[in-house]
Design an enzyme around this catalytic site. Structure first.
Site, PDB file in Angstrom:
ATOM      1  N   ASP A   1       5.502   3.883   9.825  1.00 42.06           N
ATOM      2  CA  ASP A   1       5.562   4.212   8.398  1.00 42.06           C
ATOM      3  C   ASP A   1       6.088   5.621   8.164  1.00 42.06           C
ATOM      4  O   ASP A   1       5.791   6.231   7.141  1.00 42.06           O
ATOM      5  CB  ASP A   1       4.179   4.049   7.751  1.00 42.06           C
TER       6      ASP A   1
ATOM      7  N   ASP B   1      -1.800   5.484  12.445  1.00 37.32           N
ATOM      8  CA  ASP B   1      -2.227   5.783  11.071  1.00 37.32           C
ATOM      9  C   ASP B   1      -1.207   5.281  10.058  1.00 37.32           C
ATOM     10  O   ASP B   1      -0.029   5.671  10.098  1.00 37.32           O
ATOM     11  CB  ASP B   1      -2.406   7.293  10.902  1.00 37.32           C
TER      12      ASP B   1
ATOM     13  N   ASP C   1       2.859   2.315  15.480  1.00 39.62           N
ATOM     14  CA  ASP C   1       2.290   3.594  15.083  1.00 39.62           C
ATOM     15  C   ASP C   1       0.842   3.287  14.676  1.00 39.62           C
ATOM     16  O   ASP C   1       0.505   2.136  14.370  1.00 39.62           O
ATOM     17  CB  ASP C   1       3.094   4.168  13.921  1.00 39.62           C
TER      18      ASP C   1
END
Length: 222
Positions: free
Chosen positions: A170, A15, A13
């Site tokens: 996250d 960001d 991922d």
């Protein structure tokens, strides 16, 4: 903690997992507040909402009771402010930056699958000199995470069986997408996670609180 088998390819991922983009997004969020005559919000408050996208940042900045028109206008203002300074303060998380550089230098397969639109992703990656072997953004396919389609397409582009890929993220949707794609789902706790969200309850295979712990678990670079 369960030990994840060593991957042939690693997908990230963007960001909050690979790149710490919160500082630049916080500047854009507070620019929106300033535009409306409001005092800036603390960075820590904004950071927890970054992974939830532009609409969440608008709601954080201006509240939830905006009309559809005002929500759209505010979102565009925020995105324009972000686009103007997309990589001023953003950096690859350390020590992941060192590991990734060595992995890339050895031409090992890696990629990025993000729900960030390509318009903002490409200049960010160019500024950070990141050149993933596969890059799937929010507007590239007909579906985005938590749908597994972009993860499967990234594996296809890398020429790697999804079962031999790690997907690191996250957010809960990252783990859902990884599981659905048949990949090893790796959750990290250093990203943009709300205070009331326990990342260890996500359906991951492995959980790493610190970036250094993630790096220790990634394949050694010979």
């Amino acid at each position: 903690m369960p030990v994840c088998s060593s991957p042939c390819a690693v997908l990230f991922d963007l960001d909050g997992t690979l790149v710490d983009t919160a500082p630049d997004l916080a500047v854009a969020t507070n620019a929106l507040r300033q535009h409306h005559g409001l005092a800036p919000l603390p960075f820590a408050t904004i950071r927890t909402q970054v992974s939830n996208g532009g609409n969440a940042l608008v709601s954080l900045a201006l509240g939830d009771d905006l009309s559809v028109t005002h929500q759209a206008e505010a979102r565009q203002f925020l995105l324009d402010a972000y686009e103007a300074s997309v990589a001023v303060h953003s950096q690859v998380f350390s020590p992941l930056d060192q590991w990734l550089d060595a992995w890339h230098q050895q031409a090992r397969p890696w990629g990025i699958v993000t729900n960030k639109p390509r318009r903002y992703t490409t200049p960010l990656l160019e500024a950070l000199a990141l050149a993933p072997g596969a890059l799937l953004c929010a507007d590239d396919l007909t579906a985005k995470k938590p749908d597994p389609l972009p993860l499967l397409e990234a594996a296809r582009q890398l020429g790697v069986n999804p079962q031999h890929c790690w997907y690191v993220g996250d957010h809960l949707r990252d783990m859902q997408a990884a599981r659905a794609a048949g990949m090893t789902a790796v959750a990290v706790g250093y990203g943009y996670i709300a205070e009331d969200d326990d990342y260890r309850r996500w359906p991951a295979h492995c959980w790493y609180q610190q970036c250094a712990e993630l790096v220790d678990a990634l394949p050694d670079i010979a």
